[in-house]
Structure formats: C-alpha cells, structure tokens
Scaffold this motif. Structure first.
Motif, mmCIF file in Angstrom:
data_model
loop_
_atom_site.group_PDB
_atom_site.id
_atom_site.type_symbol
_atom_site.label_atom_id
_atom_site.label_comp_id
_atom_site.label_asym_id
_atom_site.label_seq_id
_atom_site.Cartn_x
_atom_site.Cartn_y
_atom_site.Cartn_z
ATOM 1 N N PHE A 21 0.897 -1.092 0.026
ATOM 2 C CA PHE A 21 0.040 0.018 0.174
ATOM 3 C C PHE A 21 0.958 1.131 0.083
ATOM 4 O O PHE A 21 0.529 2.464 -0.692
ATOM 5 C CB PHE A 21 -0.748 0.033 1.201
ATOM 6 N N LYS A 22 1.782 1.269 0.812
ATOM 7 C CA LYS A 22 2.902 2.423 0.794
ATOM 8 C C LYS A 22 3.456 2.667 -0.539
ATOM 9 O O LYS A 22 3.708 3.843 -1.165
ATOM 10 C CB LYS A 22 3.819 2.154 2.037
ATOM 11 N N ALA A 23 4.069 1.624 -1.065
ATOM 12 C CA ALA A 23 4.586 1.694 -2.549
ATOM 13 C C ALA A 23 3.752 2.231 -3.565
ATOM 14 O O ALA A 23 4.071 3.278 -4.417
ATOM 15 C CB ALA A 23 5.346 0.244 -2.883
ATOM 16 N N VAL A 24 2.635 1.747 -3.426
ATOM 17 C CA VAL A 24 1.492 2.075 -4.418
ATOM 18 C C VAL A 24 1.015 3.716 -4.229
ATOM 19 O O VAL A 24 1.146 4.642 -5.132
ATOM 20 C CB VAL A 24 0.242 1.452 -4.484
ATOM 21 N N GLY A 25 0.973 4.245 -3.053
ATOM 22 C CA GLY A 25 0.729 5.628 -2.756
ATOM 23 C C GLY A 25 1.705 6.412 -3.119
ATOM 24 O O GLY A 25 1.570 7.643 -3.516
ATOM 25 N N THR A 26 3.044 5.933 -2.619
ATOM 26 C CA THR A 26 4.182 6.863 -2.860
ATOM 27 C C THR A 26 4.505 6.954 -4.460
ATOM 28 O O THR A 26 4.717 7.899 -4.926
ATOM 29 C CB THR A 26 5.519 6.350 -2.323
ATOM 30 N N LEU A 27 4.261 6.003 -5.077
ATOM 31 C CA LEU A 27 4.589 6.012 -6.669
ATOM 32 C C LEU A 27 3.568 6.774 -7.508
ATOM 33 O O LEU A 27 3.697 7.399 -8.327
ATOM 34 C CB LEU A 27 4.597 4.410 -7.469
ATOM 35 N N VAL A 28 2.359 6.852 -6.933
ATOM 36 C CA VAL A 28 1.066 7.467 -7.533
ATOM 37 C C VAL A 28 1.499 8.903 -7.332
ATOM 38 O O VAL A 28 1.011 9.946 -8.120
ATOM 39 C CB VAL A 28 -0.176 7.041 -7.075
ATOM 40 N N GLU A 29 1.861 9.163 -5.790
ATOM 41 C CA GLU A 29 2.055 10.575 -5.495
ATOM 42 C C GLU A 29 3.017 11.143 -6.545
ATOM 43 O O GLU A 29 3.042 12.563 -6.747
ATOM 44 C CB GLU A 29 2.714 10.533 -4.075
ATOM 45 N N ILE A 71 -2.425 6.346 4.315
ATOM 46 C CA ILE A 71 -3.212 6.064 5.514
ATOM 47 C C ILE A 71 -3.258 4.675 5.773
ATOM 48 O O ILE A 71 -3.245 4.257 7.015
ATOM 49 C CB ILE A 71 -4.442 6.938 5.398
ATOM 50 N N THR A 72 -3.557 3.919 4.747
ATOM 51 C CA THR A 72 -3.816 2.365 5.175
ATOM 52 C C THR A 72 -2.512 1.857 5.694
ATOM 53 O O THR A 72 -2.527 1.083 6.518
ATOM 54 C CB THR A 72 -4.282 1.814 3.957
ATOM 55 N N ALA A 73 -1.502 2.128 4.685
ATOM 56 C CA ALA A 73 0.048 1.873 5.006
ATOM 57 C C ALA A 73 0.514 2.087 6.638
ATOM 58 O O ALA A 73 0.805 1.356 7.448
ATOM 59 C CB ALA A 73 1.053 2.143 4.293
ATOM 60 N N ASN A 74 0.162 3.414 6.986
ATOM 61 C CA ASN A 74 0.635 3.989 8.135
ATOM 62 C C ASN A 74 -0.425 3.353 9.404
ATOM 63 O O ASN A 74 0.280 2.949 10.269
ATOM 64 C CB ASN A 74 0.357 5.417 8.227
ATOM 65 N N ARG A 75 -1.474 2.979 9.356
ATOM 66 C CA ARG A 75 -2.358 2.444 10.102
ATOM 67 C C ARG A 75 -1.960 0.802 10.267
ATOM 68 O O ARG A 75 -1.751 0.419 11.363
ATOM 69 C CB ARG A 75 -3.963 2.402 9.797
ATOM 70 N N MET A 76 -1.645 0.216 9.217
ATOM 71 C CA MET A 76 -1.013 -1.158 9.280
ATOM 72 C C MET A 76 0.286 -1.254 10.023
ATOM 73 O O MET A 76 0.622 -2.129 10.833
ATOM 74 C CB MET A 76 -1.153 -1.893 7.851
ATOM 75 N N ALA A 77 1.185 -0.151 9.727
ATOM 76 C CA ALA A 77 2.529 -0.215 10.209
ATOM 77 C C ALA A 77 2.300 0.080 11.712
ATOM 78 O O ALA A 77 3.038 -0.587 12.539
ATOM 79 C CB ALA A 77 3.627 0.796 9.782
ATOM 80 N N SER A 78 1.449 0.813 12.371
ATOM 81 C CA SER A 78 1.164 1.163 13.775
ATOM 82 C C SER A 78 0.907 -0.113 14.462
ATOM 83 O O SER A 78 1.224 -0.420 15.487
ATOM 84 C CB SER A 78 0.242 2.265 13.806
ATOM 85 N N ALA A 79 -0.182 -0.962 13.839
ATOM 86 C CA ALA A 79 -0.759 -2.002 14.142
ATOM 87 C C ALA A 79 0.519 -3.166 14.247
ATOM 88 O O ALA A 79 0.555 -3.757 15.410
ATOM 89 C CB ALA A 79 -1.800 -2.513 13.487
ATOM 90 N N ARG A 132 7.313 2.771 7.478
ATOM 91 C CA ARG A 132 6.702 4.072 6.791
ATOM 92 C C ARG A 132 7.808 4.638 5.982
ATOM 93 O O ARG A 132 7.817 4.741 4.767
ATOM 94 C CB ARG A 132 6.043 4.877 7.885
ATOM 95 N N ILE A 133 8.985 5.328 6.694
ATOM 96 C CA ILE A 133 9.851 6.041 5.868
ATOM 97 C C ILE A 133 10.798 5.208 5.627
ATOM 98 O O ILE A 133 11.556 5.484 4.431
ATOM 99 C CB ILE A 133 10.569 6.756 7.096
ATOM 100 N N GLY A 134 10.807 3.745 6.060
ATOM 101 C CA GLY A 134 12.018 3.132 5.246
ATOM 102 C C GLY A 134 11.693 2.729 3.901
ATOM 103 O O GLY A 134 12.742 2.309 3.119
ATOM 104 N N ILE A 135 10.303 2.637 3.506
ATOM 105 C CA ILE A 135 9.927 2.395 2.012
ATOM 106 C C ILE A 135 9.773 3.793 1.321
ATOM 107 O O ILE A 135 10.234 3.510 0.308
ATOM 108 C CB ILE A 135 8.601 1.376 2.257
ATOM 109 N N ARG A 136 9.029 4.651 1.963
ATOM 110 C CA ARG A 136 8.729 5.710 1.256
ATOM 111 C C ARG A 136 9.771 6.346 0.870
ATOM 112 O O ARG A 136 10.133 7.100 -0.164
ATOM 113 C CB ARG A 136 7.826 6.494 2.266
#
Length: 282
Positions: A21-29, A71-79, A132-136
């Motif tokens: 999710f984080k990769a897709v969100g970052t690439l689309v951004e 947002i989805t990636a951050n919530r999953m990372a926190s969990a 979060r940051i390590g992938i983004r």
C-alpha cells in the motif's frame, strides 16, 4: 537486530501488505507533478477544456489513491509495531521475573524498569518508522530522480547535487546524537533509582526528617537529566532546519535556472512548477 527480526517474522505477511500500500501510494504521488507539467505545457495551449478536465480528474484520482494508500499503510504499520512491541514486553517481563538476585543487582532495578518502558517504546517507534519512512524515502528519492529526468535532466542535477550534502549532515548529526542519547539513558536510570529509593523508603525518610534532603537529591538528578536531554534534543533538532534551508536553496536554484532556460526556450513553465513540487516531496 537479529532478535528483532525473530519477533517481526510472524508479522511479515501483514508488513508485506502494508508495504505494498505504501509503495503504490508513493509511486502514484510521484505521477501527480508529471501530470501537472503535461497539463500546463501541452494541454492548456490547445485552449480546449475537455482534455484539461480529464487530466485534472486523473490528478484528483491519483491524489485519492496516494492519500488512501498512505493512510492504510501507516495504520497497518502502527498495528504491527504495537503487536510486536507487546510481545517483546511480555517476554522481557517474563525473563526479568526469573532473574536471580545477583543478575538483578548487576542490571540494577532502575535499568530494568527503563528497558521495560522507554527502551521498548523506542523499539515501537523504530518498527513503525521502518515500515513508513524506510519504504517511502527510497521510492521518493529514486522515483523522483527518474521522473525529473524525463522532464528536464539539467534541473535534475540541482536536486542530485544537494543529496550528498544532506546525507553527510544527517549522518554526522545522527552519529553525535546517538552518543548523547546513551548518556541520557544513564541519567534516566539514575533518576529512576532515586525515585524508587524514595518510594520504598518513604517511611524512613519521614521518620528521620530527611524530606528536604531527598527533595534536593531528586532535584539534582532531575536537573542533570533535563540538561542532558536538552543537549541531545538540541543536537538532533539541527537536522530539520538545515534540511529546510537546503530545500529552500534548492527551490531558489530551480526557479533561477528554470527562468533562464524558459527565457532561452530550452524548458517550459509547467516543468518548472512540477520540479518545485517534486523537490518539495523528495
């Protein structure tokens, strides 16, 4: 780190989904500035509203995908960080419960309390930041360079030129800050020891009228901890203003060089605006 990897192993499937999710969100951004450049340089001169609205709608869709993915990636990372740290605390408490008296004296009770609280909280933050940051950060860095190369290789050099400077500053400040935080940890253990002694011996302190002495003793270790924390935090706080300064200088350089290139007809206004957005994101 090996032990941490063992605790993270059961959560690898969840981490994989979150990272996706984080990769897709970052690439689309990263695609959004390119679309903006295309609209300004290629579509607006045509003076047709339909293609502008279509590509503008695509920008909105990309923004929603990036927003939802992050947002989805951050919530999953926190969990994942929460569940992993909970298991670490459980095992750590169980291990401490079976330590011999000599081992407890060797570690000291304040140090064990600190390991159960502040140290596990640091692990919690680390696990979350890795996802979060390590992938983004790598995706933004290399993806931003690739996207910028497709628009204007000359302006890309400005962004690339600032990266070594930022890397050296972050490395030096982080290395110095790590040493300072080790000192802070020892000062924190000392304060916890004083607090524990006062809590356990409160009856003796009152019986011997040592309240003022213990207050002064606590104030001393508390002030020492505060001073060491202030020094460590002030050192680490240098990173943000320095990076902001380099960022703003980079934007000024992009505008200056871009203005010259636009005036010479070797670049376009949309690319300059897209570059400013990319520079801010990366």
């Amino acid at each position: 780190m090996k032990r941490l990897a063992v605790y993270l192993k059961p959560f690898l499937p969840r981490m994989g989904v979150g990272i996706s999710f984080k990769a897709v969100g970052t690439l689309v951004e990263l695609v959004i500035p390119w679309i903006l450049s295309y609209i300004i340089d290629d579509l607006i001169p045509l003076k047709e509203i339909r293609p502008v609205c279509l590509w503008g709608g695509l920008m909105i869709v990309c923004s929603l995908i990036a927003w939802g993915g992050n947002i989805t990636a951050n919530r999953m990372a926190s969990a994942v960080a929460r569940d992993c740290t909970r298991q670490i605390r459980h095992d750590l408490f169980q291990k401490i419960s079976y330590l011999s008296e000599s081992r407890v004296d060797a570690f000291t009770i304040p140090s064990l309390i600190s390991r159960m609280t502040s140290d596990t909280y640091v692990l919690h933050q680390t696990v979350g930041m890795i996802q979060r940051i390590g992938i983004r950060a790598p995706l933004l860095l290399f993806g931003g360079i690739i996207v910028s190369l497709t628009m204007d290789p000359m302006l890309t050099l400005i962004m690339v030129a600032s990266l070594p400077i930022v890397g050296v500053i972050v490395f030096y400040v982080s290395r110095k800050g790590a040493k300072l935080f080790k000192i802070v940890q020892k000062a924190s253990d000392s304060m916890l020891r004083v607090v524990r002694e006062n809590a356990v011996g409160v009856r003796v302190i009152k019986a011997l009228s040592k309240s003022d002495y213990e207050r002064a003793r606590f104030k001393k270790v508390n002030d020492d901890l505060t001073e060491k924390e202030r020094t460590a935090e002030s050192t680490m706080a240098l990173i943000n203003p320095v990076m902001s300064l380099l960022l703003n200088l980079g934007i000024v350089a992009v505008i200056t060089v871009g203005a010259v290139r636009v005036n010479n007809g070797t670049s376009e206004i949309g690319k300059i605006i897209a570059f400013m957005n990319l520079y801010t994101i990366v």
